[in-house]
Structures are given as structure tokens and as C-alpha cells.
Design a protein around this motif. Structure first.
Motif, mmCIF file in Angstrom:
data_model
loop_
_atom_site.group_PDB
_atom_site.id
_atom_site.type_symbol
_atom_site.label_atom_id
_atom_site.label_comp_id
_atom_site.label_asym_id
_atom_site.label_seq_id
_atom_site.Cartn_x
_atom_site.Cartn_y
_atom_site.Cartn_z
ATOM 1 N N SER A 1 -0.959 4.327 -5.698
ATOM 2 C CA SER A 1 -2.406 4.105 -5.697
ATOM 3 C C SER A 1 -2.832 3.816 -7.128
ATOM 4 N N HIS B 1 -5.842 -2.311 -9.506
ATOM 5 C CA HIS B 1 -6.260 -2.640 -8.138
ATOM 6 C C HIS B 1 -5.432 -3.775 -7.560
ATOM 7 N N GLU C 1 0.829 -1.217 0.000
ATOM 8 C CA GLU C 1 0.000 0.000 0.000
ATOM 9 C C GLU C 1 0.860 1.262 0.000
ATOM 10 N N ARG D 1 -5.244 -3.146 -3.638
ATOM 11 C CA ARG D 1 -6.621 -2.705 -3.353
ATOM 12 C C ARG D 1 -7.670 -3.742 -3.759
#
Lengths: 293, 160, 782
Positions: B83, C17, B79, C22
Motif C-alpha cells: 500500500s 499511488h 494491489e 491506487r
């Protein structure tokens, strides 16, 4: 696959660790790098009542030259650090050569040098390498004199050493090699990073007449613990190191080994590998000894 | 009653304070205590590499470390990289070279490669193969992963 | 056939993603009040259950419930077959012994669940499993396939007269008559070794029964969400719209996730309803090895009859197939083997017999390759054997017998896993091989490279094999395509995805028809709340079957766009053009209506809608093929063998493949490369081994060796042939399993060739250095 419960202690110094180990006795277990222990705990094949974690003791991680030109390595020094240390590479090129084969990089980043020796896994490389390098291990425990144990006497069986519950292996000292010494490691494994089906490491020292002054050979994965060969000394010391002599060693050590069969290889195959790998290693060590100053 | 130990861990530059059971694996802590689900668990015995994270900058298996051992340490997970709208050049390269299929092993591979590329800004193919050898991928056959890492090294060294 | 999007190397829509951590996988799902499950599994492979005492486990702090078969009362029953028996085949015998949800009276494999603990955490659930006292009387384990078949064997199912799970014989032509005409007959016994699917994500299952809405929501890492939904509804006595199965991101499938295993789909929903709490079960790696399904494990007795010139007259194959302790997945795997032994070559007379046996091992269901690998392995090895016998070159004998372009379509006369007679639809199998030997430069290798290497003491060898991949079988899949009010397009299909790239290729198909950007097409797969018809992900059928359905739906939407736009633009339909994201008047791009606005017009909120006009720019369509489409290919491998350590390095790997029309060449390469790595793993690393007591010796990645980056060849050189399938509009054939098929036989042939000083005879699909050493020791020196 979750580990069973245990109590956890994180001493900040060796003294504290020794106190805790003495207090816990049989219940206590040292947590060094944890790369074998935690995997075994996740399978619940290992279930220590308490863990004494050495990872918060900075004084256990170091690589220091000794007065005689050898090296002292703190027990918590990561295998990766040993593998990449210029000090180590300069004095003992065998170590980085071998370290490269121990698990994968992520394991070596965390796995500890002393922990791998004390674990005494018969398939592990470092216990045998410590033996062939004539390493000396410092064992400390509360209320007792510090003990120096030769690596050759440290391991007494598969996963068994003379280190008791209240003991801590704190340092491994590697004595210097004489000039004109060459060493090498040979192994066959199914895959990179996997356990060796059979392996050997040799250390050869030449005298000024190019005869063998000393010869050491460790045979790994072919018995319940790493086997330091006597035959190699009988055959090579004082002799001209020739290809024929190396082959003879490969044959002679057959009486010293006792490989078992498992999923990855039969006993016969492992014997044959030793027959192949020993001359290969000796030849490489010779080449390096000749180059060595 | 199980021991509960207070810990303070910095993950992706955020400080977390929690009480943990000693046996809680760091992988489970990251995922289920902190909700950072990008770190994946594939084997829980240190063989697959899916759970690789950076522990004080070093790539390690988070399934072979207890959460309590992370007390006072710095952790980075996938993470921290980029993004979906602003991917890290390494992530961009994986996208462009089709370096992932199911994507389950991918975070572990990325976290292995990030420090690798710092140490080897111009890696050879063999170096890359060896660097990712401790990460199992069932989908790709590795070829496109290697191309991705090569492409990333070019991107990163040219500052794109 | 390439277009603006179709046929282009479009980058994947799903990547971002996944790459940034994510994407939501099953274990990432969190529901307030969720409990965690762990199974206590039998250590015995075969035992009579005496007593299961869960008293202490129930008292364990944090434990909410513990169930055994006993506790399930009347709800406990043996599950239905997931795949029906092959009664389309004449005289087929099949003994149905599907899975129980949890063992009762007897355990039949090591790893079979005997109790389930529900607790506040997985850690506690595992603790409580250790509190359960399991008392059982062990029985001898049935492990050896051939011995299991004998009448004297211990029985896995006591109510059956033998361990026969099935006996299926099929014959095309007359093998015995052909044999009489033959100049030579060669025969050999082969073993196709047992391997795991080993997706990087283990199985996962989250179930939530909502008492207030009377609805059950399930998140499952399954390849078959619709069969799963129907199975749950059926067992729980619910109507289908009370159960919604959602497949989140799935970390690989490879076959085993197609199973509805009873333990999860029957047991966990029941417990969720009983406790009125959400439950999560995440399989761990050990459970995955012990108790998820796996595959291969066959013993073949083959015989081939040939003319002196190498022409095949007939082939006979009697093989034992291990189905494990139960046979819930019918005969998919061995039927696939039957169809793939002969599908490459002109084999006028063919006899094949399946002896499917019960053993005390985990259940066997398809794993990438799915029976084809075994068929290809034995046939290719028999070709090598015949070549040796006839002193022919292995390439020459293949070229002589491979099917050519003009021979298709060809009725094989053998019924396959889809219960219809096989028809090879199209291709040029001979040309695949020709192209392959050209790419690897076979002549040069034989005449220059190999002799030179041998002089230098190097042991280089080459293997060249051919294969087919029966793909894209029925029954059907379907999809709905809808243009949204913002002009973006949604696609829903019941097909589920595990990393193949369906979000992208399905979007490409739609984007091509509707002239919208690929990234403006949002695909939803495997969510029964969005689309509730379909069969599942298996047999390399996604792009072809679901893709064709999506294409058909997109074509209907396109037609509707034209019809609707014509009205609003006030021109005849043939004057309407599709610009990007809008409909316009041909030659007048300024006269347009955006697709979003058009979608709004097609869904008026007031006024009368014309009769027979359905609202919205939407269509649903289905595709059902008459039979599967067959992909094909050829593969060459050059290996370097150390004759002292028997380590093998793959120097070159060449594969030529024909999967018809290509939707996305980048993703196609990825599919092939991934398949090849599994094939290489199967050939030299991966093997599941049971000992004589039925204990799995390879229940971790320490013992089950997954192929690593350094085990792969430097480059997989991939060539393509394109013979579109006549079966569907787009000309598609599947490709997902192709790469996994040829490596084992190519590897064997190449190693035999490398160790030329010996007459090696490699008869197992999985080898390792020690086995090569043993084979070498048994071989005659030339």
C-alpha cells in the motif's frame, strides 16, 4: 476491442472434449493457450460460435519419455514448461533454444505447445520445428480411430492443417536423435519476441567417419508454410560437412523458398537472410554434433 | 441471450463469486467487475504487457484470458503487493530509482518482475532486460526500470 | 543554482499511488448510471457517404442511442481551428479545414468516425456498431505527398482548387546570392517518416451533465484541459463555470492528447446532455492508431552552399508536410521544422518553404519532437553530405559552424510556432559537441577502436550530431499558491501532467521559497475547477512556463509571510526569518509562529481587515515569456552492424544537454532517457505505413514496433552543460523532447560509417534491416 459473443464449454476430460467438438462441428473451435486466438477475437478478426476450452483437462499437460528415448508432449503443455524442462533440454536442446524466441515470457507461460503447432502460423516457429524434428502428432476424434500424422504432413497451408473441426491434436511425439547429432536455430527478427523475418533450424548427424549421416533443414518465414529442404540432403548426406558445402546449401535452397515482401522486409532481403542463416546454423549444428556423444 | 456462467475466483486472497458472459476478458473482469483498477489495459492484443497479472503464480496477459477461464484459479494483481504507506521492496526500489514516469505500464512490470525475482534472486542486467522485454514503457527508456529491479534484488536478498 | 530542495534529486511525490495501483486514471472513473460509447469508423480512406442505416443497431438489446451526423441536426458543424493560422508571417497562405465531429457526406481518412453507439457496456456498443450498414462510394486515396501537391491530384476537399493546406515561405538573408559565392553546393531529398505518439494509455473521456445543478463535469486524458473546457462551453452554449474539466492521472501524452478532437469534446457532452446520463468513452489501441493524431511525414528537398573550408554560406529547404485530412492544429509542426533546420549553426542565408498538403490520412499534430526532429534530421544529414563532399570529418565541419557562447542572444529571423521571430537565448552549442566527443572519446575510437575492429571483421561506426530544442513558448501559464491552516501548501495550476513529474518539481520550487518540506506541498494540475487560466502541455514548456509562474506566486506568498509575521512577532520585516514550517525572529528560533497559525491569522473571521490587504497567505501569478527558451545538445552513437543480416546494435550512446538550470537532476535524466528511447524507436523500429488505398498497415503493436528494453543501449551516458536562460528568473529551459531529436541522424551517420566498404547514402529517418540491405545494394562499393 472486445470479442464478439460465443458459447463456452470447459470439458474436464479429453473424451468430453471430443464429444463436444463432435456435437458442435463447424461452430466449435478449440481454445488452447489462446495467445493468438484471443488476440484475433479481440480484433473481431476471429469470431467462433463456440469455444471448447482445453485448459481444464490436466491429462493434456505432460512431458513423458518414450520407450525409445524420445519424448511425448501433451498438447496443453505450456511453451514455457517445454522451454524449461530438463528432460527436453537433455534430449532435444533445439526446443528450448527455439522456444526462447517465441513471443515474450508472459505469452509462453500461457501459450501451449500443441496449440502453437495446430495454429500453423507461417511465421510461427513451432510448426517448422516439429517438422524438422520428425515429430508425430496424435489426432483424436469421437468415433474414429486415433490417427498418427507426421508433422511434415500436418500443415497444408498458412493457418491450415489436416486437423478437422471435430479433431483434437492431443500429443506430439518427438523421436530420439541418433548419437552425434547436433542441432541449432537461427533467426533474424526486428525485435526480441517478434516474428522472424526469416529463420531456419538444422539437425545434423555425423557418422563415425565424420561424414554427414543425416541432415535436416527447415526454412521458416520464407513461404506459405515451413519448408523442409530436400537440397540439404542432396548436398550433405554422405559428404564431408565443410563450410563450402554449407554455403552451397544456402545457395541451393534458394530454389525451394518463395518469400514474400511485407512491411518488415523485401523478398530479396529474406532470400539473402536464408543465404546467411543456413550456413550459420549448419556450422553450429556441426560443432554440436561433434561434441555430442 | 448471452450465456452467463457462474465463476468463483480468488483474487488477492479474496474469493469472488460472479456470473460472467464467456467473452468477458479477465482484464475487464478484474477492473470493472471487481473494481481493482491497478491492472491497466494498454492494447488488448497481448503486446504491451500493462495488464500482466499472476495466474496461479505465473505472469500472464489478462487481456488474453477470458474471465470464465479463471474459475477456480488464484489471481494476484498489483494491489496485492503493498500500500502507499507500506510498499513492497520492489515498489520502494522503483520509487527510489525513478523507475516510473506516467506509471501506466508500471503495475504490469511489477507483476512480471515479482516472480522473476523469485526465480532469479541475483539477476544480471541482461536477464532483467529480457525479463521486462514483453512490457512496453513509453516514458523511461527502461534504464531506470532496470536499475530499480537491480536495487530491488539487493534489497530483497538482504532482507531489507 | 541549488538549494535545500531546488536542484536536488528529490524522489517523486506521485510515485506511491502509481506504484500501488491506487492512482485514478480515466477508465477508473465510475459514475452510477454511466453508459459506454463506441464509434463506428470508416474502413474507407476516401469515399462519398451514400447511406448510413442504423435501424438494426438501435434495436440491439442494451443500446440506448445511435447517432450519425444526420441525427445531430443543426448541432453538427465543423469545429474551430485549435491553433490559429500563422498570419504573423508575411504572405502566408492557409486553407482552414478543421475537423467535423463526425463525418458527413464524405469520409476523408480510414478511421474517421461515421456513427456513435451509446450502450450499457462497451461490449454491446461494439456489437451494435457491426449492425450498422454503411454504404459509400469509394474514391481514390490521396497518399503520396509530392503527388498530392500537383494540380492533377484527386482532391481531399472538393471545394479547394488543390490539396494545398498551406504555403509558407520564409527567408533570412539572400540564399540565391549566397549560392553564387559558394565553392560547393550539395543537395538531397529526404524523407522524415510517420510515427505515432503511442502513449501507453489511450485517450479517455467521461462526461456527466447534471441537470439539477446545470453543471457538466468532464474527466479527460487531455494535455489541454482549459482549451477543452472553453471548447465544450462554447459549443454547448454554457458559461465557463458550468463546465469543469478534470485531468485524472494520465498514462503519457507525447503530443496527440493536446488535440480536442471534436468526436469526444463536442459529441459526447452533447449526448450526455441529451440523454441526461454520464457517458464514458475509452479509446482502444486500434482507434488510437487509426484516428488519434500522429506526426512527422515530410519530404524535404535540401540544398546547402558552402565555402571550401566548410563554412556554411546558405541553406535552402523546400518541404512537403502531410497535415492529414484536416488541419485543426494549424502549422505548429512544420513551423517548428522551419525553425529547427538552421538553429544550431551559423547560417547567414536561409530560405525555407512549407508546402503543407491534405491527404487521406489521419490528422497530423505534434508528437514528442514535434517538427524539430525533422528539421534536425535533414540539417544533420546535410552536414554529413557536405562533409563527404569536402572530404572533411563530420565533427570538424560541425565544430566550424556551431554557434558559440558569445553569439547569443541571436535573432534567427525566422518566425516559429509561437508566431514570434525566433531568438536563441543562450548556450554554447559548440561546447556541447566538444564535450560530447570527449565523453565518447572520438579520437580513440577513430585511431584505435575502429581500425582494430575492422581488422577483426567487425563493423563499428560512429555518428556525432548536434541539435537544439526550441522550448517553453508562450503564451503563458499561471498558478495559485496557498498556505493552508495546517501549514501545508497547496498549488493549483491549469497546466496538466502526464507523467513528467510536475507534482514533484512544482513542489520543489515552492518548498524552496517557503521553507516547507517538499511532501507538504500538494500540487493540483489540470483541474479547471481549481485554476482556470492556461494554455496546455506542449513544447516542453511545463517546468519553465508553469514553473516560473509557480515560482512567482511562491515569492509573493513568501513576501506576505514576512509582512504578516512581522506584525504578529512584533519585529520589523527584516528581522523575520523562515524556519522550516514557521516564521521566527532572526536569531531567536524560540520566538516563532507556525505557517499554519499565520495562515489563520491572515484570514480573520471578525474585525476589520486593512484596506488593500487580501485574505490568506495566498498569491496568484502568471508567467509569459517574450519568446521561447532554446535548449541544446550533442549526441554520439556507436553502432555495431552485422553486414550480412543488417541487424544493428547500439554499443554506446552519449548525449550532452543544456536545459539551463536544473530543478531535479534525477527527473531530468528520466526525461532525456525517455526521449532517447522514442528517438531510437523512430530511427529503427517505429513507422506508420499507409498503403496506396489509404489503409493503415500498422494499426497494432504487432506491426507498429515500440522500442523494447533489449533494443536500448546498455547505458545512456548523459553529460550536462548549464547555461541558464536569461528569459526567466530561475534560468530554466525545457527538456521534454530533447532526447527524441538526435537519434535518427546519429544512427544514419553511424551506420554509414560502420558499413565503410560502401558509399551508403541513407535518406530516411526510419530504417530497418531490410531497408539497409536495399540501400547497401544501391550503394557504390568503395
Amino acid at each position: 476491442m472486445k470479442p464478439a459473443q460465443f458459447d463456452y464449454y470447459a470439458p474436464a476430460s479429453v473424451e468430453e472434449a471430443l464429444d463436444k467438438l463432435a456435437e458442435l462441428g463447424y461452430e466449435g473451435k478449440v481454445l488452447a493457450g489462446g495467445q493468438s486466438l484471443i488476440a484475433a477475437m479481440n480484433f473481431r478478426m476471429a469470431r467462433p460460435g463456440s469455444l471448447v476450452d482445453l485448459n481444464n483437462i490436466p491429462e493434456l499437460s505432460y512431458i513423458k519419455p518414450t520407450a525409445d528415448g524420445g519424448l511425448a508432449i501433451g498438447t496443453m503443455t505450456r511453451v514455457y514448461a517445454v522451454e524449461h524442462s530438463p528432460e527436453v533440454a537433455k534430449r532435444f536442446p533445439l526446443l528450448p533454444e527455439v522456444a526462447h524466441y517465441i513471443g515474450h515470457a508472459q505469452i509462453r507461460r500461457r501459450g501451449s505447445f500443441g496449440g502453437a503447432i495446430a495454429h500453423a502460423d507461417p511465421s510461427g516457429q513451432l510448426p517448422g520445428i516439429a517438422k524438422v524434428m520428425n515429430a508425430k502428432c496424435l489426432i483424436r476424434s469421437k468415433g474414429k480411430e486415433d490417427r498418427w500424422v507426421d508433422a511434415a504432413d500436418l500443415i497444408i497451408g498458412p493457418f491450415m492443417t489436416v486437423i478437422e473441426y471435430e479433431d483434437l491434436l492431443t500429443e506430439v511425439v518427438l523421436p530420439p536423435n541418433p548419437p552425434r547429432t547436433g542441432s541449432s536455430y537461427q533467426q533474424v527478427a526486428r525485435q526480441n519476441g517478434g516474428y522472424a523475418l526469416a529463420a531456419c533450424a538444422s539437425v545434423l548427424t555425423l557418422d563415425d567417419k565424420n561424414k554427414c549421416q543425416d541432415a535436416r533443414l527447415i526454412l521458416m518465414g520464407v513461404g506459405e508454410m515451413p519448408i523442409l529442404s530436400d537440397k540439404v540432403k542432396e548436398i550433405l548426406i554422405g559428404q564431408e560437412p565443410t563450410e563450402e558445402a554449407f554455403k552451397e546449401v544456402g545457395e541451393a535452397v534458394q530454389s525451394e523458398i518463395d518469400p514474400s515482401s511485407d512491411l518488415n522486409g523485401t523478398s530479396e532481403y529474406r532470400r539473402d537472410l536464408i543465404r546467411v542463416l543456413v550456413p550459420r546454423s549448419l556450422a553450429l549444428s556441426l560443432e554440436r554434433a561433434k561434441k555430442g556423444s | 441471450m448471452a450465456q452467463l456462467i457462474p465463476i468463483k475466483v480468488t483474487v488477492n486472497d479474496t474469493v469472488y463469486e460472479r456470473q460472467v458472459e464467456p467473452r468477458l476478458l479477465l482484464s475487464d473482469f478484474i477492473r470493472h467487475e471487481l473494481g481493482l483498477f491497478g491492472t491497466h489495459v494498454g492494447c488488448e492484443h497481448g503486446m504491451c504487457g500493462a495488464c500482466t497479472i499472476l495466474f496461479d503464480g505465473e505472469p500472464v496477459r489478462s487481456c488474453l484470458i477470458f474471465a470464465v477461464q479463471a474459475n477456480g484459479h488464484q489471481i494476484k494483481t498489483v494491489e496485492s503487493l503493498g500500500s502507499p504507506d507500506h510498499m513492497h521492496p520492489l515498489q520502494e526500489a522503483f520509487h527510489e530509482k525513478h523507475g516510473l514516469q506516467c506509471g501506466f505500464c508500471t503495475p504490469g512490470i511489477l507483476m512480471t518482475v515479482v516472480p522473476f525475482l523469485e526465480e532469479h534472486p541475483h539477476p544480471t542486467e541482461d536477464e532483467i532486460r529480457e525479463a521486462i522485454d514483453g512490457n512496453i514503457c513509453r516514458c523511461t527508456g527502461y534504464e531506470k526500470i532496470i536499475e530499480s529491479v537491480q536495487a530491488a534484488s539487493e534489497k530483497m536478498s538482504s532482507g531489507k | 543554482m541549488t538549494g535545500k530542495y531546488f536542484g536536488q534529486p528529490v524522489l517523486r511525490l506521485e510515485d506511491k499511488h502509481l506504484l500501488t495501483g491506487r492512482a485514478k486514471f480515466c477508465d477508473d472513473i465510475v459514475i452510477p448510471g454511466m453508459l459506454h460509447a463506441a464509434f463506428l469508423r470508416s474502413d474507407y480512406a476516401h469515399a462519398i457517404i451514400k447511406n448510413i442505416d442504423v435501424t438494426e443497431a438501435r434495436k440491439h438489446p442494451g443500446v440506448v442511442a445511435v447517432y450519425t451526423a444526420e441525427d445531430m441536426g443543426d448541432y453538427w458543424k465543423i469545429g474551430p481551428l485549435q491553433v490559429p493560422p500563422p498570419f504573423a508571417i508575411k504572405d502566408a497562405q492557409f486553407n482552414a479545414r478543421p475537423l467535423p465531429p463526425i463525418a458527413k457526406d464524405k469520409v476523408r481518412f480510414s478511421g474517421e468516425p461515421i456513427a456513435i453507439v451509446i450502450a450499457e457496456s462497451r461490449y454491446i456498443a461494439e456489437d451494435a456498431c457491426e449492425d450498422i450498414i454503411f454504404d459509400a462510394e469509394p474514391l481514390p486515396a490521396v497518399i503520396d505527398l509530392e503527388k498530392a501537391w500537383e494540380d492533377t491530384s484527386v482532391l481531399v476537399h472538393d471545394d479547394l482548387p488543390s490539396n494545398m493546406a498551406a504555403l509558407v515561405k520564409q527567408e533570412a538573408g539572400d540564399y540565391e546570392a549566397a549560392k553564387k559565392q559558394a565553392d560547393v553546393v550539395v543537395s538531397k531529398r529526404f524523407v522524415a517518416d510517420h510515427v505515432a505518439g503511442a502513449a501507453m494509455e489511450n485517450r479517455g473521456f467521461v462526461v456527466n451533465w447534471d441537470e439539477r445543478t446545470q453543471e457538466m463535469t468532464v474527466w479527460a486524458g487531455t494535455q489541454a484541459p482549459l482549451p477543452l473546457r472553453s471548447a465544450i462551453a462554447g459549443r454547448m452554449g454554457l458559461v465557463e463555470n458550468q463546465v469543469r474539466v478534470i485531468t485524472p492521472y494520465i498514462g503519457g501524452g507525447f503530443g496527440p492528447k493536446v488535440m480536442t478532437s471534436q468526436a469526444d469534446d463536442v459529441l459526447l457532452p452533447w449526448i450526455s446532455m441529451k440523454l441526461n446520463r454520464p457517458i464514458k468513452w475509452i479509446e482502444d489501441r486500434r482507434e488510437n492508431f487509426l484516428a488519434t493524431t500522429s506526426e512527422r511525414d515530410q519530404v524535404h528537398h535540401c540544398e546547402m552552399a558552402l565555402k571550401k573550408d566548410g563554412t556554411i554560406l546558405g541553406f535552402k529547404d523546400v518541404f512537403y508536410h502531410n497535415t492529414g485530412a484536416y488541419d485543426p492544429y494549424g502549422m505548429t509542426v512544420p513551423l517548428n521544422t522551419q525553425t529547427h533546420t538552421v538553429s544550431n549553426y551559423r547560417v547567414p542565408n536561409f530560405y525555407t518553404e512549407i508546402r503543407m498538403v491534405f491527404t487521406n490520412e489521419m490528422v497530423v499534430t505534434p508528437v514528442r519532437g514535434a517538427g524539430r526532429s525533422e528539421g534536425v534530421f535533414v540539417m544533420e544529414r546535410m552536414m554529413d553530405l557536405a562533409a563527404k563532399e569536402l572530404k572533411m570529418d563530420p565533427v570538424e565541419i560541425r565544430l566550424k559552424n556551431l554557434l558559440k557562447k558569445e553569439e547569443f542572444p541571436l535573432n534567427t529571423g525566422v518566425i516559429g510556432q509561437d508566431f514570434v521571430v525566433g531568438v536563441l537565448d543562450s548556450g554554447d552549442y559548440k561546447n556541447n559537441l566538444e564535450k560530447c566527443i570527449q565523453m565518447v572519446d572520438y579520437e580513440k575510437f577513430r585511431k584505435e577502436i575502429q581500425p582494430k575492429a575492422r581488422k577483426e571483421g567487425k563493423h563499428l561506426g560512429i555518428g556525432v550530431v548536434a541539435f537544439t530544442e526550441g522550448t517553453a513558448v508562450g503564451p503563458y501559464e499561471g498558478a495559485r499558491v496557498t498556505v493552508g491552516n495546517n501549514g501545508k501548501v497547496s498549488v493549483s495550476t491549469g497546466y496538466s501532467t502526464q507523467g513528467q513529474g510536475h507534482f514533484t518539481v512544482f513542489a520543489q520550487i515552492v518548498a524552496e521559497q517557503l521553507n516547507v518540506k517538499v511532501e507538504d506541498v500538494r500540487v493540483i494540475t489540470g483541474d479547471t475547477g481549481h485554476f482556470h487560466w492556461g494554455a496546455g502541455t506542449f513544447a516542453s514548456r511545463g517546468a519553465t512556463i508553469a514553473g516560473s509562474a509557480i515560482h512567482a506566486a511562491a515569492v509573493l506568498v513568501r513576501e506576505k509571510i514576512f509582512a504578516t509575521a512581522a506584525k504578529f512577532l512584533e519585529v520589523p520585516e527584516d528581522q523575520v526569518d523562515l524556519c522550516e514550517g514557521s516564521a521566527c525572529v532572526k536569531g531567536h528560533p524560540e520566538k516563532f509562529i507556525s505557517l499554519g497559525d499565520l495562515a489563520g491569522k491572515a484570514n480573520p473571521m471578525r474585525g476589520a481587515v486593512e484596506a488593500d490587504v487580501k485574505p490568506g497567505l495566498e498569491a496568484t501569478a502568471y508567467y509569459a515569456p517574450p519568446h521561447g527558451a532554446t535548449g541544446s545538445g550533442a549526441c554520439a552513437m556507436i553502432v555495431d552492424v552485422d553486414p550480412e543480416t543488417f541487424k544493428v546494435k547500439i554499443e554506446r550512446f552519449v548525449l550532452v544537454h543544456d536545459c539551463g538550470t536544473v530543478i531535479n537532476p534525477l527527473l531530468l535524466e528520466g526525461q532525456i532517457q525517455g526521449g532517447v528511447s522514442m528517438g531510437i524507436g523512430n530511427a529503427f523500429y517505429e513507422k506508420m505505413v499507409y498503403d496506396e488505398n489509404g489503409q493503415l498497415m500498422t494499426a497494432s503493436f504487432m506491426d507498429y514496433l515500440m522500442p523494447q528494453a533489449t533494443d536500448m543501449p546498455r547505458k545512456m551516458e548523459i553529460g550536462h552543460n548549464v547555461h541558464p536562460s536569461p528569459l526567466n528568473t530561475l534560468g530554466l529551459k525545457g527538456v521534454g523532447e530533447a532526447g527524441a531529436l538526435p537519434p535518427s541522424p546519429a544512427f544514419c551517420q553511424a551506420v554509414e560509417d560502420a558499413l565503410y566498404e560502401y558509399e551508403l547514402d541513407l535518406t530516411e529517418s526510419n530504417l530497418n534491416p531490410s531497408m539497409l540491405y536495399e540501400f547497401r545494394n544501391k550503394a557504390i562499393k568503395r
